[in-house]
Enzyme design. Structure first.
Site, PDB file in Angstrom:
ATOM      1  N   LYS A 196      86.214  12.984 -59.260  1.00  0.00           N
ATOM      2  CA  LYS A 196      85.709  11.541 -59.799  1.00  0.00           C
ATOM      3  C   LYS A 196      85.579  11.629 -61.308  1.00  0.00           C
ATOM      4  O   LYS A 196      85.949  10.907 -62.199  1.00  0.00           O
ATOM      5  CB  LYS A 196      84.753  11.040 -59.001  1.00  0.00           C
ATOM      6  CG  LYS A 196      85.080  10.608 -57.623  1.00  0.00           C
ATOM      7  CD  LYS A 196      83.923  10.255 -56.595  1.00  0.00           C
ATOM      8  CE  LYS A 196      84.382  10.103 -55.428  1.00  0.00           C
ATOM      9  NZ  LYS A 196      83.394   9.866 -54.076  1.00  0.00           N
ATOM     10  N   ASP A 229      81.401   1.417 -54.700  1.00  0.00           N
ATOM     11  CA  ASP A 229      81.813   2.100 -53.565  1.00  0.00           C
ATOM     12  C   ASP A 229      81.705   0.997 -52.295  1.00  0.00           C
ATOM     13  O   ASP A 229      82.335   1.005 -51.477  1.00  0.00           O
ATOM     14  CB  ASP A 229      80.621   3.096 -52.894  1.00  0.00           C
ATOM     15  CG  ASP A 229      81.173   4.386 -52.823  1.00  0.00           C
ATOM     16  OD1 ASP A 229      82.434   4.739 -52.874  1.00  0.00           O
ATOM     17  OD2 ASP A 229      80.633   5.290 -52.620  1.00  0.00           O
ATOM     18  N   GLN A 237      77.077  10.031 -53.785  1.00  0.00           N
ATOM     19  CA  GLN A 237      78.113  10.639 -53.211  1.00  0.00           C
ATOM     20  C   GLN A 237      77.550  10.887 -51.513  1.00  0.00           C
ATOM     21  O   GLN A 237      76.305  11.505 -51.337  1.00  0.00           O
ATOM     22  CB  GLN A 237      78.374  11.948 -53.578  1.00  0.00           C
ATOM     23  CG  GLN A 237      79.108  12.964 -52.836  1.00  0.00           C
ATOM     24  CD  GLN A 237      80.996  12.229 -52.797  1.00  0.00           C
ATOM     25  OE1 GLN A 237      81.358  11.618 -53.863  1.00  0.00           O
ATOM     26  NE2 GLN A 237      81.417  12.193 -51.539  1.00  0.00           N
TER      27      GLN A 237
END
Ligand code: NAP
Length: 294
Positions: free
Chosen positions: A49, A116, A93
């Site tokens: 990322k 997200d 994460q």
């Protein structure tokens, strides 16, 4: 049978975003990447990322608290990022260590920075077909794969295998949207579905997201189906140096000859997830630059 090339489509999206970011007024978009602990898979996902952000011209802030961080300490860290006007998107994460409540952590992220798409507000906006929300990256990536491969969903029967909040449910909600690129008839199946093959055999488009290696076999699909294989499973393989190989939820050798189109694993849905995270971050930068709440 045509392979849907997720690497190529993701690269196209990344190139488009790079061109878009170059035209944005003011500062560059910024994503905070929070990784708790040293889980090897998380290290590699966050590194990917970070690398893709740099390629596009998105600034990334790396925050790696120790595995011993408490829920309150992590909340305080997120509160700081929520209040920081220089941060557009926040990614924590997953998976988090067991002592942390993942859903509570995702909810703590300000909805307008939730790139997200796991926040309650963004899931609600998806259900309400409100385009200002952020859609979870994997299902959003599935829709991009289908659109950019010329697969029309309107009037088609989409069967989704799996009902998780991260993939199955949002994928079903997207395919249902009252939009020219959606408008599908949708069936969602899960572990308690009786006579599963009777449903999967009806699918014009089958999205498999259950996390069971090679679960979907040739007897479960009809000829001409489009298959999107979301599964990423490690199965032992003594011939590989790593000792394992990656496989999807679909038995590719027997199913692919029946398909009009199919995604491979790896190289199908996987690369799209990072590309859509970047797309959400650029969208956050644009929306957060507007006055007032969205
Ligand atoms: P998950 O949270 O474990 O959900 C799995 C879903 O599959 C559940 O709804 C479960 O039903 C259903 N299921 C399990 N066994 C089944 C069976 N035998 N028949 C029918 N349904 C069954 O998994 P997830 O997070 O959605 O992930 C699914 C897969 O996608 C995994 O392999 C994961 O690694 C992969 N994935 C890939 C990406 C990517 O970027 N490519 C991103 C996310 C996930 P119940 O609800 O009844 O338990």
């Amino acid at each position: 049978m045509e392979l849907i090339d997720g690497n190529k489509i993701a690269a196209d999206i990344i190139a488009e975003l790079k061109a878009e970011v170059a035209t944005l007024p003011g500062r560059r978009p910024c994503i905070a990447l929070v990784r708790v602990g040293e889980d090897p898979a998380s290290i590699s996902y966050v590194a990917k990322k970070q690398k893709t952000s740099a390629e596009i011209g998105i600034e990334s802030r790396l925050i790696f608290p120790p595995v011993t961080i408490t829920q309150d300490e992590l909340f305080a860290l997120i509160d700081g990022l929520n209040a920081d006007a220089g941060v557009d998107g926040i990614l924590v994460q997953s998976p988090l260590p067991k002592h942390l409540n993942e859903v509570a952590v995702f909810r703590r992220i300000a909805a307008h920075k939730d790139v997200d798409g796991f926040h309650t507000m963004n899931l609600g906006k998806l259900a309400q077909e409100d385009a200002t929300g952020f859609v979870a990256c994997t299902p959003a990536g599935i829709m991009e794969l289908l659109q950019r491969s010329g697969v029309k969903l309107s009037g088609q029967h989409v069967v989704v295998l799996g009902r998780s909040l991260i993939v199955g449910k949002p994928a079903a909600l997207l395919a249902l949207q009252r939009q020219p690129w959606a408008n599908a008839t949708v069936t969602v199946c899960h572990s308690q579905t009786a006579n599963l093959p009777a449903f999967t055999r009806q699918a014009d488009i089958l999205i498999a997201a259950i996390g069971k290696p090679e679960f979907v076999t040739a007897a479960m699909v009809k000829p001409g189906v489009v298959v999107i294989d979301v599964g990423v499973n490690r199965v032992p393989d003594a011939t590989k140096k790593s000792g394992y190989r990656l496989t999807g939820d679909v038995h590719f050798p027997s199913v692919s000859p029946l398909c009009s189109k199919i995604t491979p694993v790896p190289g199908g849905v996987g690369p799209m997830t990072v590309a859509l995270l970047m797309k959400n971050t650029v969208k956050a930068r644009r929306q957060n630059a507007l006055p007032g709440p969205v």
